[in-house]
Structure formats: structure tokens, C-alpha cells
Design an enzyme around this catalytic site. Structure first.
Site, PDB file in Angstrom:
ATOM      1  N   GLY A 122       0.805  -1.213   0.000  1.00 25.79           N
ATOM      2  CA  GLY A 122       0.000   0.000   0.000  1.00 25.79           C
ATOM      3  C   GLY A 122       0.838   1.263   0.000  1.00 25.79           C
ATOM      4  N   THR A 124       1.010   3.676  -3.447  1.00 23.72           N
ATOM      5  CA  THR A 124       0.498   4.623  -4.437  1.00 23.72           C
ATOM      6  C   THR A 124      -0.894   5.135  -4.083  1.00 23.72           C
ATOM      7  OG1 THR A 124       1.744   3.460  -6.151  1.00 23.72           O
ATOM      8  CG2 THR A 124       0.023   4.959  -6.886  1.00 23.72           C
ATOM      9  N   THR A 130       3.470   8.891  -8.311  1.00 25.90           N
ATOM     10  CA  THR A 130       4.822   8.460  -7.965  1.00 25.90           C
ATOM     11  C   THR A 130       5.516   9.404  -6.983  1.00 25.90           C
ATOM     12  OG1 THR A 130       5.652   9.591  -9.936  1.00 25.90           O
ATOM     13  CG2 THR A 130       5.154   7.249 -10.151  1.00 25.90           C
ATOM     14  N   GLU A 244      12.600  -4.680  -5.488  1.00 25.83           N
ATOM     15  CA  GLU A 244      11.433  -4.801  -6.376  1.00 25.83           C
ATOM     16  C   GLU A 244      11.826  -4.586  -7.832  1.00 25.83           C
ATOM     17  OE1 GLU A 244       7.240  -2.428  -7.350  1.00 25.83           O
ATOM     18  OE2 GLU A 244       8.625  -1.680  -5.834  1.00 25.83           O
TER      19      GLU A 244
END
Length: 323
Positions: A122, A124, A130, A244
Site C-alpha cells: 500500500g 500509491t 509516484t 522490487e
């Protein structure tokens, strides 16, 4: 197409065997009904691939990030969908690096066994995009709990996850010296708050990516679920985002290898004017260009993984594909 010095060749081979049980028709049927690949995720979990980064003391394999990248790359190369579960690997880094011993002991063994799924991230929001430091979700501490209010968007797999790693502002932006301060990270047990302050709404998108909107309305989170130090969550999230991006980049390499293989096979099989179309330079050159570009990207990803595992920030490698 594999490099001769692949340290994770055995991992790739075993992942490929598992993926063979889930052919294209399995994914096409899911796409028709916008379904979630529960059986595939369960198979990966039972085989231990989704717990690759969890230390052995917590029931995982304790493998390096490059091994996780090899797993996800091979999943994509075999035509399967790692996006259904890849978040568990890169979210894991925040808990591993910044969580306390109680949090690790409570959550990691259950995540490794598959009893709990950690798939939701959680961060964005509709208004900040961004610009993470401009997020509006707030967490206010009251005694031994935090009260969370706000909204997240594009929170993939929220419907199929038990836990969420949440970033919220705990100190107003106008009360901190730097806009990156005052953000905190929490582990949210969504099973306990769904319908009690937490609302999940699926978003219908062009691709079946299980994306959702998530709403927080006076949602309570135990103070003990704060990860690390209050107000330092932005740094923890950035740390996890390096992992990521490297893992998703590895998936993209796997995608490229799958597409190149498909295009080569088709160019050999498709016959026009009495010969395979692959004998024409107009078909050969684009495939060769794609192969060269894939190899270059692969080298950058491998360099980034080496830096990450050495404790060096792989920022340059993460930026190069954008240049």
C-alpha cells in the site's frame, strides 16, 4: 540463450518443471474470467520458491536476491505469471531488514509455509502518484494503536493477500524538516480489519492484474505492527523498491526470452512463397535486435544484483534502462 556461468541453473530447471504443469490454456482460462492463479501460487509456495529469501531459521531457504531473480525470470520465460505473487519476495526485504525480532518470528514462518500471504503493498495514491512524499494517508497514534485514514490505488492482489505493507504519514508534512521524513511503515493484518475500517474495491483494467482501490476509514493497527522507527518508513520503502525493481527487471528478461523463442519458432514454421519467413532479413533483423537488447539488459540486471548482494546501492543499474 542461457549464460554458461549461471549459478542458479538447477533452480531454473526445477522452476521450469513446475511451470510445465500450468500451460498456456490454464492462463487463458483465468484471463477469460479475470481469475487469480490460486493453484499456481499454491504450487510455488509448496515447492518453497516464494520463501526463497526468508532465512532458514524462519522456515525459508535463505537464498540471495539473485536466486529469487532466477526464480521469477524462469517463471516468465516459461509463459507463466509471476506478477500474481512476486510482491511477496520484494516486500519481504522491508521486514527482513527493518522489522524487529517479534515481527519476524510471528510472520515469517507463516508466510514461508503459506499459512499467510504477504502480497499487498500500500503505497500509491490517486493524488500523489509516484510522488510518494505527497501521500495523504495518515496514521495517528492513540495509546497502543494507530488510527489510519486515507486511500490507496493500484494495490495489486489486495483481495488475495492476508497482510499488507502500508506506508502512511505519521507526522504532517509541514512539521518535518525534509518531506521524506514523517512517513511510517506498518504491517496490516487485513483479515482482522476487512469491513472494519478497511474496504477493498477491485479495479477493472485492460490486463488481468488483480488491481484494487483500498480505503481506510478509522482503521486500527496495533502499535506493535510499526516496522522500524516511526517517521523513517520512506527509507525502508526505498530500500525495498531496489529489490522490487531488480526482481521485476528479471521478470522482463524472462518475458523477452519467451517472446524471442516464440518469434524464432514461428519464423521457422510459417511458410510463404515456398520458404520459411525466417529466411528473410526483414524478419531476422528485428529478432536479432531484440535478442541483442535483451542480452544487454540482462547484463545490467546481473550487475545490479551483484551490487545489491554486496550491500552497494544499484541505483545506476536501475536507471540505465530509462536513459
Amino acid at each position: 540463450m542461457d549464460q554458461t556461468t549461471d549459478n542458479h541453473a538447477e533452480i531454473r530447471a526445477e522452476v521450469a518443471k513446475l511451470c510445465a504443469r500450468f500451460p498456456g490454456e490454464y492462463w487463458r482460462k483465468l484471463d477469460e474470467v479475470r481469475g487469480y492463479p490460486t493453484e499456481f501460487v499454491q504450487a510455488l509456495t509448496e515447492a518453497g520458491w516464494l520463501s526463497a529469501l526468508i532465512p532458514e531459521e524462519f522456515g525459508g531457504s535463505g537464498l540471495p536476491l539473485s536466486a529469487a531473480a532466477a526464480i521469477l525470470e524462469e517463471v516468465q520465460r516459461q509463459g507463466c505469471n509471476g506478477a500474481a505473487c512476486h510482491a511477496q519476495m520484494y516486500i519481504m526485504g522491508t521486514i527482513l531488514r527493518h522489522g524487529n525480532e517479534r515481527q519476524k518470528a510471528e510472520y515469517l514462518p507463516k508466510i514461508a509455509s503459506g499459512e499467510l500471504r504477504l502480497q499487498a503493498f500500500g503505497v500509491t495514491e490517486p493524488t500523489s502518484g509516484t510522488d510518494t512524499t505527497a501521500l495523504r494517508t495518515v496514521a495517528r497514534k492513540e495509546g497502543d494503536k494507530y488510527i489510519v485514514n486515507g486511500q490507496k490505488i493500484w494495490t495489486s492482489r489486495a483481495e488475495h493477500s492476508d497482510l499488507m505493507l502500508l506506508l502512511a504519514r505519521t507526522t504532517p508534512r509541514d512539521q518535518v524538516a525534509k518531506k521524506t521524513e514523517g512517513l511510517s511503515t506498518f504491517i496490516v493484518d487485513m483479515r482482522t480489519v476487512l469491513g472494519k475500517g478497511l474496504t477493498i474495491r477491485p479495479i477493472r483494467t485492460m490486463m488481468n492484474h488483480n488491481s484494487c482501490e483500498v480505503f481506510f476509514d478509522n482503521m486500527e493497527v496495533p502499535a506493535e505492527n510499526l516496522v522500524g522507527v516511526e517517521g523513517k518508513g520512506f527509507r525502508y520503502i526505498l530500500d525495498g523498491m531496489n529489490a522490487e525493481r531488480l526482481l521485476i527487471a528479471a521478470e522482463c528478461i524472462g518475458d523477452a526470452k519467451w517472446f524471442i523463442e516464440k518469434s524464432v519458432n514461428y519464423a521457422k514454421e510459417r511458410v510463404l512463397f515456398g520458404r520459411p519467413i525466417g529466411q528473410n532479413q526483414g524478419v531476422q533483423f528485428p529478432i536479432a535486435r531484440a535478442y541483442a537488447q535483451m542480452r544487454a539488459a540482462e547484463a545490467i540486471v546481473q550487475k545490479g544484483l551483484q551490487k545489491f548482494e554486496a550491500g552497494v546501492n544499484p541505483g545506476l543499474e536501475l536507471l540505465q534502462p530509462l536513459l
